[in-house]
Design an enzyme around this catalytic site. Structure first.
Site, PDB file in Angstrom:
ATOM      1  N   GLY A 129      -0.604  -5.221   0.657  1.00 31.44           N
ATOM      2  CA  GLY A 129      -1.819  -5.153  -0.139  1.00 31.44           C
ATOM      3  C   GLY A 129      -1.694  -5.824  -1.485  1.00 31.44           C
ATOM      4  N   GLU A 187      -2.342  -9.379  -0.816  1.00 28.04           N
ATOM      5  CA  GLU A 187      -3.769  -9.488  -0.497  1.00 28.04           C
ATOM      6  C   GLU A 187      -4.621  -9.422  -1.761  1.00 28.04           C
ATOM      7  OE1 GLU A 187      -4.412  -7.706   3.905  1.00 28.04           O
ATOM      8  OE2 GLU A 187      -3.362  -6.361   2.536  1.00 28.04           O
ATOM      9  N   GLU A 201       3.328  -6.105   7.295  1.00 26.27           N
ATOM     10  CA  GLU A 201       2.666  -5.010   8.001  1.00 26.27           C
ATOM     11  C   GLU A 201       3.100  -4.859   9.463  1.00 26.27           C
ATOM     12  OE1 GLU A 201      -0.167  -5.863   4.566  1.00 26.27           O
ATOM     13  OE2 GLU A 201       1.217  -6.981   5.840  1.00 26.27           O
ATOM     14  N   ALA A 212       0.846  -1.187   0.000  1.00 18.22           N
ATOM     15  CA  ALA A 212       0.000   0.000   0.000  1.00 18.22           C
ATOM     16  C   ALA A 212       0.884   1.241   0.000  1.00 18.22           C
ATOM     17  CB  ALA A 212      -0.910  -0.006   1.222  1.00 18.22           C
TER      18      ALA A 212
END
Length: 259
Positions: free
Chosen positions: A111, A114, A134, A65
């Site tokens: 992300g 993900e 993360e 991200a």
């Protein structure tokens, strides 16, 4: 539709490419919205049989991200960010009735992993590296990573990857079931296209019902077997079922229309 951060190649096999190479294709809010719009448009187009999603360049699928965008967020803002992203992209892709293949080239972190896990299955280039880093930033995966990773590779291995914030290679990802295939990077998209072509020959309506049935088995409060029975029954009321069975009895290849 015009996009700033993604490229879309239309066709029976559509390709969506995250195109922020200077940011290693990191996901910011605009990119997430653009991806939602592109997936929604492709999913509503009956001529699109399969979607391939990948990243531009050779370094990254999606390297995570865009941290600068949420570094100063409050508790409420952080929760809203995760909820909105899951709703419009990650859950949206997982539940799309059009098959989505992730062609993972290079880094798929945070992300990015993900997003790949939300797709229906994954193919990786031999230089790919994957992880959920993360916790090294003082936060946890917020786009479904704590749920989808254990589903795909098992709780113990998922716990290790999440808590160490470590990365695994493409071959390690294949050995634990996170990706289906590992191929040389220059062959990645061609290989993904080959699988997509096999999928595209089959009934779109049946594939959509199969996706619904498989996903039901992983959703709290849902009985996957009952969902399968319902989806199986719905197939009998489709033109694709009539065409498929007729073609079989007539010893010819079916011509599915997706209805």
């Amino acid at each position: 539709m015009t996009y700033e951060n993604i490229l879309v190649a239309h066709g029976a096999i559509s390709q969506i490419t995250i195109n922020r190479p200077e940011k290693l294709n990191a996901l910011n809010r605009q990119t997430i919205q653009e991806l939602h719009n592109a997936f929604k448009t492709a999913g509503q187009n009956p001529d699109v049989k399969v979607i391939i999603v990948t990243g531009s360049g050779e370094k990254a699928f999606v390297a995570g991200a865009d941290i600068a965008e949420f570094a100063s967020f409050s508790v409420e803002e952080g929760a809203k960010l995760a909820a909105h992203g899951q709703d419009i992209l990650f859950d949206f892709v997982e539940n799309l009735s059009t098959p989505v293949i992730a062609a993972v080239n290079g880094f798929a972190l945070g992300g990015g992993l993900e997003l790949a896990m939300a797709c229906h299955f994954r193919i990786a280039s031999d230089n790919a590296k994957m992880g959920l880093p993360e916790v090294s930033l003082g936060v946890i995966p917020g786009y479904g990573g704590t749920q989808r990773l254990p589903q795909l590779i098992g709780k113990g291995k998922a716990m290790e990857l999440i808590m160490t914030a470590g990365m695994i290679t493409a071959e390690e990802a294949k050995s634990c079931g996170l990706v289906n295939y590992v191929v040389p990077q220059q062959e990645l998209l061609e290989f993904a296209q080959g699988i997509a072509q096999k999928i595209a020959r089959n009934s779109p309506t049946a594939i959509g019902q199969a996706i619904t049935a498989v996903n039901a088995g992983y959703k709290e409060g849902m009985d996957g077997f009952k969902a399968e029975i319902q989806a199986f029954g719905k197939c009998f009321d489709t033109e694709d079922f009539k065409e498929g069975t007729t073609a079989f009895l007539e010893k010819r290849k079916p011509d599915f229309k997706g209805n």
